[in-house]
Design an enzyme around this catalytic site. Structure first.
Site, mmCIF file in Angstrom:
data_model
loop_
_atom_site.group_PDB
_atom_site.id
_atom_site.type_symbol
_atom_site.label_atom_id
_atom_site.label_comp_id
_atom_site.label_asym_id
_atom_site.label_seq_id
_atom_site.Cartn_x
_atom_site.Cartn_y
_atom_site.Cartn_z
ATOM 1 N N ARG A 111 0.849 -1.204 0.000
ATOM 2 C CA ARG A 111 0.000 0.000 0.000
ATOM 3 C C ARG A 111 0.887 1.258 0.000
ATOM 4 N NH1 ARG A 111 -4.882 1.755 4.273
ATOM 5 N NH2 ARG A 111 -5.129 3.856 3.439
ATOM 6 N N ASN A 137 -10.564 -4.563 -0.921
ATOM 7 C CA ASN A 137 -10.449 -3.475 -1.898
ATOM 8 C C ASN A 137 -9.446 -3.797 -3.006
ATOM 9 O OD1 ASN A 137 -12.139 -1.220 -1.450
ATOM 10 N ND2 ASN A 137 -11.106 -0.850 0.505
ATOM 11 N N CYS A 148 -19.245 -1.921 0.625
ATOM 12 C CA CYS A 148 -18.298 -0.927 1.145
ATOM 13 C C CYS A 148 -18.915 -0.209 2.337
ATOM 14 C CB CYS A 148 -18.001 0.068 0.028
ATOM 15 S SG CYS A 148 -17.183 1.569 0.560
ATOM 16 N N ASP A 149 -18.054 0.194 3.283
ATOM 17 C CA ASP A 149 -18.587 0.865 4.476
ATOM 18 C C ASP A 149 -18.510 2.389 4.414
ATOM 19 O OD1 ASP A 149 -15.938 1.442 4.864
ATOM 20 O OD2 ASP A 149 -15.780 0.517 6.825
ATOM 21 N N TYR A 166 -14.820 10.113 -1.429
ATOM 22 C CA TYR A 166 -13.729 9.712 -2.332
ATOM 23 C C TYR A 166 -13.695 10.534 -3.618
ATOM 24 C CZ TYR A 166 -12.000 5.775 0.383
ATOM 25 O OH TYR A 166 -11.403 5.012 1.351
ATOM 26 N N ARG A 206 -0.715 7.779 3.995
ATOM 27 C CA ARG A 206 -1.709 7.135 4.865
ATOM 28 C C ARG A 206 -1.230 5.733 5.316
ATOM 29 N NH1 ARG A 206 -5.133 7.485 8.879
ATOM 30 N NH2 ARG A 206 -6.547 5.732 8.872
#
Ligand SMILES: NC(=O)c1ccc[n+]([C@@H]2O[C@H](COP(=O)([O-])OP(=O)(O)OC[C@H]3O[C@@H](n4cnc5c(N)ncnc54)[C@H](O)[C@@H]3O)[C@@H](O)[C@H]2O)c1
Ligand SMILES: O=P(O)(O)OC[C@H]1O[C@H](O[C@H]2[C@H](O)[C@@H](O)[C@@H](O)O[C@@H]2CO)[C@H](O)[C@@H](O)[C@@H]1O
Ligand SMILES: [Mn+2]
EC number: 3.2.1.122
Length: 440
Positions: free
Chosen positions: A93, A147, A169-170, A263, A283
């Site tokens: 990531r 994801n 998705c939350d 987003y 992040r």
């Protein structure tokens, strides 16, 4: 009441303990007979699993609990697979976020080139889980929140069209909880919403209370000034997330008749995002320094003490949408939920083969999408471009096509030119050589 057998795929996830606590809090409506964890990183999973074993022993000794790296053991005799894997884990990531930033393009987990890179890793991992489920428990359902859900959903639509997989998705749930607070309601479930878009790329068009009263004007007044930052922050939100919730006011201004998914800031204000990013500390670094450290630290403390009070694990309240979804299938509740499903005409003036995020009624045979109708030119234009990106990624993965992946990155609204896209792609290929199919 029937009891169910669940396997959590990605047992070593930082979200696993919160989801286990949430499952335990919901035994009255979704009872478990067996809970298993599956992960391909045995050591990472063991820490989470041994701590959860202590919690389960305290709270629900009747639930049979085990964990394994063996797919046959994990996927045999299960009713539901709850999947949250991260192929490449946080170090990859970090690469997804830092490589585009080196080229002046935003670096984000699920958006832009970083999301595309993550998608190229996730497709194979999630398809493998689907295949294990179909081999060992062909009647089971997979509830997937691995994801990037948009790309994963397109991959399963195209490559496993008959699979019993639901992608969810939350993010809308998190935003709706904030809207409910802004509207003075106790719970987001007191609202009835209309929403459409793609995953991490959508808009609310109507929000009513249970009596059909329009809540949009009250919420609008707040969002215009503060975005989704509520009057009092009971969430204890981290600074970087708070920026995102606050920036929603600028995103909202582009279409004040709707409310945007947070987003969209990455697509509509990419220059702002780059200016506010630190290319040396993204992040992924924040998550490794905080959430990962906290969860694994708590798990180790629980294991050592042999009691759950030694750690500070918290229930993941948002994750109750996973129980809502499982219960909807298990007990045919016909609950109305936002799911990522084939459009198939629900958005009338949009690609029927796109995976869209829209309200569905969920029952024992799966989701029944509700009609959205026609959408406006602005949203249609943005969504068409983004769907093309997602479809090109899946085609690139399937065909091993360098050109299609270059096209996908070039087409992303976050990338300024084909030459920048190529430079990013070449760096991503090098970083992902252990994960991506070979591209020719
Ligand atoms: N859909 C949503 O709204 C939503 C919300 C939160 C998190 N997520 C997703 O949940 C996932 C987990 O997030 P996290 O931050 O806890 O990550 P994490 O790295 O802590 O956990 C992921 C786990 O998956 C395991 N894994 C990786 N590849 C695997 C494979 N092929 N087979 C089995 N296990 C594998 C890893 O070993 C790791 O233990 C991510 O995909 C994240 O994006 C989705
Ligand atoms: O940067 P991370 O790993 O903290 O979060 C990335 C995920 O963000 C969304 O989920 C949020 C959710 O929206 C928020 O309300 C709260 O519950 O935390 C979640 C996870 O941090 C998004 O929906 C996910 O897809 C992202 O993976
Ligand atoms: Mn999400």
């Amino acid at each position: 009441m029937k009891k169910f057998s669940v396997v959590v795929a990605g047992g070593g996830s930082t979200f696993t303990p919160g989801i286990v606590l949430m499952l335990l809090a919901n035994q009255h409506r979704f009872p478990l007979r067996s809970l298993k964890f599956y992960d391909n990183d045995g050591a990472r999973q063991e820490t989470i699993a041994e701590a959860c074993k202590v919690i389960l022993k305290e709270q629900a000794p009747d639930i049979e609990f085990s964990y394994t790296t063996d797919p046959q053991e994990a996927f045999t005799d299960v009713d539901f697979v709850m999947a949250h894997i991260r192929v490449g884990k946080y170090p990859m990531r970090e690469q997804d976020e830092k490589i585009p930033l080196r080229h002046g393009v935003l670096g984000q987990e699920t958006c832009g080139p970083g999301g595309i890179a993550y998608g190229m890793r996730s497709i194979g991992g999630v398809l493998e889980l689907v295949d294990f489920m179909e081999k060992y428990s062909p009647n089971a359902w997979m509830l997937n929140y691995s994801n990037p859900a948009a790309i994963v959903a397109e991959a399963t639509r195209r490559l496993r069209p008959n699979a019993k997989i639901l992608n969810i998705c939350d993010m809308p749930i998190g935003i709706e909880s904030r809207m409910a607070q802004i509207a003075g309601l106790k719970d987001r479930k007191e609202m009835r919403v209309r929403y459409y878009g793609l995953n991490h790329f959508g808009w609310w068009t109507s929000i009513e209370d249970k009596d059909g009263n329009d809540l949009m004007p009250k919420i609008r007044e707040h969002v215009a000034k503060f975005g989704y930052v509520p009057p009092s922050d009971e969430h204890g939100t981290e600074a970087s997330w708070n920026d995102t919730f606050s920036k929603a006011k600028d995103v909202w201004a582009l279409d004040p008749t709707t409310f945007p998914n947070t987003y969209l800031k990455y697509y509509l204000f990419p220059d702002y995002v780059v200016e506010h990013s630190n290319p040396e500390h993204t992040r992924a670094n924040e998550v490794m320094e905080h959430r990962e450290k906290h969860v694994f630290g708590s798990c180790n403390a629980i294991i050592q003490a042999g009691k759950s009070s030694a750690g500070e694990l918290e229930i993941d309240e948002h994750a109750s949408y996973i129980v809502d979804l499982a219960a909807a299938i298990a007990f045919n509740t016909q609950e109305r939920m936002l799911l990522i499903v084939p459009n198939n005409g629900a958005i009338n003036n949009f690609d029927p083969e796109a995976m869209v995020e829209i309200p569905c009624l969920v029952g024992k045979s799966g989701p029944e999408p509700l009609v959205v109708g026609n959408i406006p030119q602005f949203q249609k234009g943005l969504m068409s471009q983004q769907v093309a990106v997602e479809k090109l990624v899946v085609e690139a993965w399937e065909e091993g096509s360098y050109v299609k992946l270059w096209q996908a990155i070039t087409l992303s609204k976050t990338v300024p030119s084909a030459s920048v896209a190529k430079a990013i792609l070449d760096d991503l290929i090098e970083a992902n050589k252990d994960y991506w199919p070979e591209l020719k």
